[in-house]
Design an enzyme around this catalytic site. Sequence first.
Site, PDB file in Angstrom:
ATOM      1  N   HIS A 209       7.560 -48.220  93.064  1.00 25.91           N
ATOM      2  CA  HIS A 209       6.651 -48.994  92.204  1.00 25.91           C
ATOM      3  C   HIS A 209       5.588 -49.776  92.960  1.00 25.91           C
ATOM      4  O   HIS A 209       4.755 -50.423  92.360  1.00 25.91           O
ATOM      5  CB  HIS A 209       7.426 -49.922  91.272  1.00 25.91           C
ATOM      6  CG  HIS A 209       8.049 -51.113  91.952  1.00 25.91           C
ATOM      7  ND1 HIS A 209       9.144 -51.000  92.765  1.00 25.91           N
ATOM      8  CD2 HIS A 209       7.726 -52.413  91.945  1.00 25.91           C
ATOM      9  CE1 HIS A 209       9.475 -52.202  93.222  1.00 25.91           C
ATOM     10  NE2 HIS A 209       8.621 -53.081  92.747  1.00 25.91           N
TER      11      HIS A 209
HETATM   12  N1  UDP Z   1      17.044 -52.263  89.265  1.00 31.19           N
HETATM   13  C1  UDP Z   1      17.675 -51.963  88.074  1.00 31.19           C
HETATM   14  N2  UDP Z   1      17.348 -50.805  87.419  1.00 31.19           N
HETATM   15  C2  UDP Z   1      16.450 -49.905  87.911  1.00 31.19           C
HETATM   16  C3  UDP Z   1      15.831 -50.200  89.157  1.00 31.19           C
HETATM   17  C4  UDP Z   1      16.129 -51.393  89.795  1.00 31.19           C
HETATM   18  O1  UDP Z   1      18.513 -52.738  87.605  1.00 31.19           O
HETATM   19  O2  UDP Z   1      16.215 -48.865  87.293  1.00 31.19           O
HETATM   20  C5  UDP Z   1      17.349 -53.544  89.944  1.00 31.19           C
HETATM   21  C6  UDP Z   1      17.890 -53.419  91.348  1.00 31.19           C
HETATM   22  O3  UDP Z   1      19.294 -53.325  91.353  1.00 31.19           O
HETATM   23  C7  UDP Z   1      17.408 -54.721  91.997  1.00 31.19           C
HETATM   24  C8  UDP Z   1      16.112 -55.007  91.279  1.00 31.19           C
HETATM   25  O4  UDP Z   1      16.126 -54.245  90.084  1.00 31.19           O
HETATM   26  O5  UDP Z   1      18.323 -55.767  91.721  1.00 31.19           O
HETATM   27  C9  UDP Z   1      14.938 -54.659  92.149  1.00 31.19           C
HETATM   28  O6  UDP Z   1      13.787 -54.816  91.446  1.00 31.19           O
HETATM   29  P1  UDP Z   1      12.393 -54.242  91.937  1.00 31.19           P
HETATM   30  O7  UDP Z   1      12.612 -53.068  92.795  1.00 31.19           O
HETATM   31  O8  UDP Z   1      11.564 -54.107  90.713  1.00 31.19           O
HETATM   32  O9  UDP Z   1      11.775 -55.473  92.727  1.00 31.19           O
HETATM   33  P2  UDP Z   1      11.650 -55.884  94.246  1.00 31.19           P
HETATM   34  O10 UDP Z   1      13.031 -56.205  94.738  1.00 31.19           O
HETATM   35  O11 UDP Z   1      10.993 -54.775  94.991  1.00 31.19           O
HETATM   36  O12 UDP Z   1      10.795 -57.102  94.189  1.00 31.19           O
END
Ligand code: UDP
Length: 365
Positions: A209
């Site tokens: 993403h």
């Molecule tokens: N996550 C989820 N479902 C999904 C993809 C990710 O529950 O289909 C959770 C994952 O376990 C983690 C979080 O979303 O806890 C990560 O979010 P994201 O990748 O959007 O954000 P980042 O950590 O990169 O800021």
Amino acid sequence: MNITLVAGARPNFIKVAPIIEAITRQKARGMAINYRLIHTGQHYDTNLSARFFEELNIPTPDLNLEVGSGTQAEQTAAIMIGFERELHQNPCDLVIVVGDVTSTMACAIVAKKAHIQVAHVEAGIRSGDLNMPEEINRMVTDSITDYFFTTSTYANAHLKRLGVPESKIFFVGNVMIDTLMKHAPRFKRPPLWEALGLSAKQYFVLTLHRPHNVDHPQELDQLIARIVSHSQGLPLIFPVHPRTQTLLGGLQVSYDNLHLIAPLGYLEFNYLVKHALAVITDSGGITEEATVMHVPCITLRDTTERPETCAMGTNILVGNDPKLMETAFNRLYSGQWQEGVIPELWDGQTATRIVDHLIALFKSS
Ligand code: UDP
């Protein structure tokens, strides 16, 4: 002590859940501590928001600013206007912001200008890559934060280098891992497991993403093709973030073993990660969760603000470099991946430590 807690996007919900539980426990013990939860509405899709409140038992927010989508500036402005009104109507002693999303930065600025102290949970992490909006959010937030709650010794060192006094840095560990450890016994096998005939360590989980990976159609197309070419025909389960979906919609991405699905809830997603051969991602939080679950993690980024996931954990950065990706897959298939160790204080007790520190700080002030 009256606290206003801000959450705006998927990773924020996962981080505020244990903080709310820790505050509630202290309140039940008779401590004079109250909170208001403000959802900015930065993420509003049911699959990215409501589902997490339900699954993680997060109370309904006291207010939802419902800012919705928009450009960086539009979202920042809408959050600031709504949050300023909120703080005016419901003054508090402290605003807690978590992570590095637009809401984190916007609400920290509003609070500080209203002369309210700011605590930043996950302070001090830096990728050094100013092309990431999150890096700007981190830098701005930390420049006006009063209490820095950190996840790693790397974050502590960054903050010290910036001149933050040690008395303001609280090395408490990782709230995301509080949530992971608490809910691990509830992880749920998704229906697609049977539907696709998945078996443990015989499939990949893929998430994408970050703008630099998903905003240019041709490059996204090539990146996916390269991942598929290394997958040895094993199923690739790809829960598609709405941002990515917008772009993928215009591409003809179709491979027999690539399964595009809607974003999963927390319990199903982490069930899949836990049992995967590896996770391939450009997320930050997922590199931490994979480290704790000892699952190999191939990160499609050149930098990370979480170097402990590489130095100690299971994460390897391959960026968009075909050679690095090939080496990583070879290492995986030859069973040479590092098992990793869990970083210090990622023990499920971080939120308790945060709230204990806050109580002590506000007692003495
Ligand atoms: N996550 C989820 N479902 C999904 C993809 C990710 O529950 O289909 C959770 C994952 O376990 C983690 C979080 O979303 O806890 C990560 O979010 P994201 O990748 O959007 O954000 P980042 O950590 O990169 O800021």
